[in-house]
Design an enzyme around this catalytic site. Structure first.
Site, PDB file in Angstrom:
ATOM      1  N   GLY A 285       0.770  -1.243   0.000  1.00 39.92           N
ATOM      2  CA  GLY A 285       0.000   0.000   0.000  1.00 39.92           C
ATOM      3  C   GLY A 285       0.796   1.285   0.000  1.00 39.92           C
TER       4      GLY A 285
ATOM      5  N   ASP B 252       0.459   3.295   4.281  1.00 38.28           N
ATOM      6  CA  ASP B 252      -0.573   4.037   3.552  1.00 38.28           C
ATOM      7  C   ASP B 252      -1.625   4.588   4.504  1.00 38.28           C
ATOM      8  OD1 ASP B 252      -1.588   1.495   4.125  1.00 38.28           O
ATOM      9  OD2 ASP B 252      -2.350   1.103   2.108  1.00 38.28           O
TER      10      ASP B 252
ATOM     11  N   ASP C 183      -5.578   2.163  10.548  1.00 36.29           N
ATOM     12  CA  ASP C 183      -6.964   1.940  10.958  1.00 36.29           C
ATOM     13  C   ASP C 183      -6.935   1.653  12.464  1.00 36.29           C
ATOM     14  OD1 ASP C 183      -9.607   1.145  11.189  1.00 36.29           O
ATOM     15  OD2 ASP C 183      -9.646   0.102   9.284  1.00 36.29           O
ATOM     16  N   SER C 184      -6.833   0.403  12.854  1.00 38.46           N
ATOM     17  CA  SER C 184      -6.689   0.111  14.290  1.00 38.46           C
ATOM     18  C   SER C 184      -5.250   0.360  14.754  1.00 38.46           C
ATOM     19  CB  SER C 184      -7.059  -1.341  14.574  1.00 38.46           C
ATOM     20  OG  SER C 184      -6.063  -2.198  14.050  1.00 38.46           O
TER      21      SER C 184
END
Ligand code: IMP
Ligand code: MG
Length: 198
Positions: free
Chosen positions: A60, A116, A119-120
């Site tokens: 990513g 990139d 999230d968590s």
């Protein structure tokens, strides 16, 4: 943020989109370029001395990394890290192992891990502890996007491009089922297409 559809609704069909519609462009190419330039300056200032190893987490980060390193005005080494999840890889369990990591010694070096989107943050947390075993002088994270969903962030991210909306984003390296990485902007997919098979 722009609310322009990247497809025919805006009068411009983007042939990169497999005929699918994006909901909106969250960050256009010009916005990304300007912020990446600022991040490069921040990173340049943050490392006045020492060897700097910039490690892109594949896949990513590849577009972001390519642009970012060209905005860092000091010597550096570029390498990559490939991580794989243990067990069923669909959920971000945070249990990762390194499939590829630099062969060069990282002891006493500055490591900047480039991602990139956070999230968590569990993947990065695990990677950070794996890489700290290599006794670097410093170990920081740079992420283009941060969803900031966790009340208790799993890992501190020193350099953040943008706070990201809690939508499924593609483009500029981010994928949906390996598609859309080559979009020069970051867009959110229409809900029906944003199934969460990352
Ligand atoms: P975390 O371990 O929960 O922080 O997961 C981060 C990883 O999930 C990123 O490296 C991405 O590969 C993926 N991811 C999270 N959100 C998105 C998104 O909106 N679009 C594409 N990939 C995402
Ligand atoms: Mg992904």
């Amino acid at each position: 943020m722009m609310t322009v559809a990247a497809s025919s609704a805006a009068g411009v069909a983007d042939p990169r989109l497999l005929g699918r519609d994006v909901r909106r462009i969250a960050f256009d190419a010009e916005t990304l370029r300007a912020r990446v330039r600022e991040l490069g300056a921040e990173i340049t200032a943050a490392y006045p001395d020492g060897d700097l190893h910039v490690l892109g987490l594949l896949k990513g980060s590849f577009v972001f990394l390519a642009d970012l390193v060209r905005e860092i005005r000091r010597p550096l080494y570029v390498d990559f890290v490939v991580a794989a999840s243990y067990g069923d890889a669909m959920v971000s369990s945070g249990h990762v192992r390194l499939v590829y990591a630099p062969e060069a010694s990282l002891e006493g070096k500055h490591i900047l891990l480039v991602e990139d989107i956070v999230d968590s943050g569990r993947t990065l947390q695990e990677l950070k502890s794996l890489l700290s075993a290599r006794r670097p002088r410093s170990l920081e994270i740079c992420a283009l996007l941060h969803k900031r969903i966790a009340a208790q962030p799993a890992v501190p991210v020193r350099f953040v491009g943008f706070d990201a909306p809690n939508e499924f984003l593609v483009g500029y390296g981010l994928d949906h089922a390996e598609n859309f990485r080559h979009l020069p902007y970051v867009a959110s997919l229409k809900q029906s297409e944003a199934v969460t098979d990352r």
